[in-house]
Design a protein around this motif. Structure first.
Motif, PDB file in Angstrom:
ATOM      1  N   THR A  87       0.887  -1.355   0.118  1.00 43.39           N
ATOM      2  CA  THR A  87      -0.048   0.032  -0.039  1.00 43.39           C
ATOM      3  C   THR A  87       0.785   1.274  -0.021  1.00 43.39           C
ATOM      4  O   THR A  87       0.508   2.173  -0.795  1.00 43.39           O
ATOM      5  N   ALA A  88       1.880   1.252   0.845  1.00 43.00           N
ATOM      6  CA  ALA A  88       2.857   2.560   0.972  1.00 43.00           C
ATOM      7  C   ALA A  88       3.541   2.564  -0.420  1.00 43.00           C
ATOM      8  O   ALA A  88       3.816   3.634  -0.825  1.00 43.00           O
ATOM      9  N   TRP A  89       4.038   1.508  -1.041  1.00 40.51           N
ATOM     10  CA  TRP A  89       4.601   1.508  -2.379  1.00 40.51           C
ATOM     11  C   TRP A  89       3.924   2.368  -3.253  1.00 40.51           C
ATOM     12  O   TRP A  89       4.547   3.242  -4.095  1.00 40.51           O
ATOM     13  N   LEU A  90       2.436   1.962  -3.371  1.00 39.24           N
ATOM     14  CA  LEU A  90       1.631   2.476  -4.327  1.00 39.24           C
ATOM     15  C   LEU A  90       1.670   3.972  -3.900  1.00 39.24           C
ATOM     16  O   LEU A  90       1.383   5.012  -4.975  1.00 39.24           O
ATOM     17  N   GLU A  91       1.159   4.420  -2.710  1.00 39.53           N
ATOM     18  CA  GLU A  91       0.885   5.770  -2.217  1.00 39.53           C
ATOM     19  C   GLU A  91       2.100   6.618  -2.583  1.00 39.53           C
ATOM     20  O   GLU A  91       1.912   7.837  -2.829  1.00 39.53           O
ATOM     21  N   LYS A  92       3.422   6.033  -2.355  1.00 39.57           N
ATOM     22  CA  LYS A  92       4.701   6.782  -2.509  1.00 39.57           C
ATOM     23  C   LYS A  92       4.981   6.786  -3.932  1.00 39.57           C
ATOM     24  O   LYS A  92       6.234   7.420  -4.185  1.00 39.57           O
ATOM     25  N   GLU A  93       4.571   6.023  -4.749  1.00 37.18           N
ATOM     26  CA  GLU A  93       4.750   5.994  -6.204  1.00 37.18           C
ATOM     27  C   GLU A  93       6.584   5.485  -6.334  1.00 37.18           C
ATOM     28  O   GLU A  93       7.053   6.206  -6.980  1.00 37.18           O
ATOM     29  N   VAL A  94       6.763   4.506  -5.481  1.00 38.43           N
ATOM     30  CA  VAL A  94       8.144   3.942  -5.472  1.00 38.43           C
ATOM     31  C   VAL A  94       8.700   3.541  -6.999  1.00 38.43           C
ATOM     32  O   VAL A  94       9.761   3.943  -7.158  1.00 38.43           O
ATOM     33  N   VAL A  95       7.824   2.751  -7.556  1.00 33.03           N
ATOM     34  CA  VAL A  95       8.237   2.073  -8.764  1.00 33.03           C
ATOM     35  C   VAL A  95       8.389   2.922  -9.809  1.00 33.03           C
ATOM     36  O   VAL A  95       7.626   4.040 -10.214  1.00 33.03           O
TER      37      VAL A  95
END
Length: 149
Positions: A87-95
């Protein structure tokens, strides 16, 4: 024949003892979310969890696996910390390109499994074995802090 448990499901595999877990996952079981990167456990792309600890599947052979619980990127979202990290990966747009991200997510989940409130130093230490050629390290650290909050 060897019995292994992956993402809560039991699998019977007929493979050589010296076959790396990475190839069992990808080639035998069709679980292609775990990536091949370097083949020498240096890049982290092949990271899975074995009993909640980050392990490089390219160097983990089948004779090293007994009754442990293996979690891959395909199943990590079913765990509390894995769900928080994703969820945090998506929220912070890591990819960015995404190739290393399954390994990054697995290592981040292992970190939260062992340390619910990691510091920047804890995160840097835990993630040091995962290489991101796109350089998303700042977003990775931010996402881990978000997941831990």
């Amino acid at each position: 024949m060897k019995t292994i448990t992956i993402n809560g499901k039991t699998h019977e595999v007929d493979v050589p003892d010296d076959m790396p877990l990475l190839w069992v996952l990808r080639d035998v079981l069709g679980m292609t979310g775990t990536k091949y990167g370097c083949g020498i456990a240096q890049c982290g792309a092949c990271t899975v969890l074995i009993d909640n600890m980050a392990v490089r599947s390219c160097q983990t052979t089948m004779d090293m696996i007994d009754a442990q619980q293996i979690t891959t990127i395909e199943g990590v979202g079913e765990t509390e910390n894995g769900r928080k990290i994703q969820t945090a990966w998506l929220e912070k747009e890591v990819v960015q390109c995404g190739y290393c991200q399954s390994g990054q997510i697995m290592s981040a989940t292992a970190l939260l499994n062992s340390n619910a409130k990691p510091t920047d130093s804890d995160i840097d230490d835990a993630m040091a074995g995962n290489i991101c050629r796109c350089g998303t390290y700042v977003r990775i650290r931010d996402a881990i802090h978000t997941a831990a909050a």
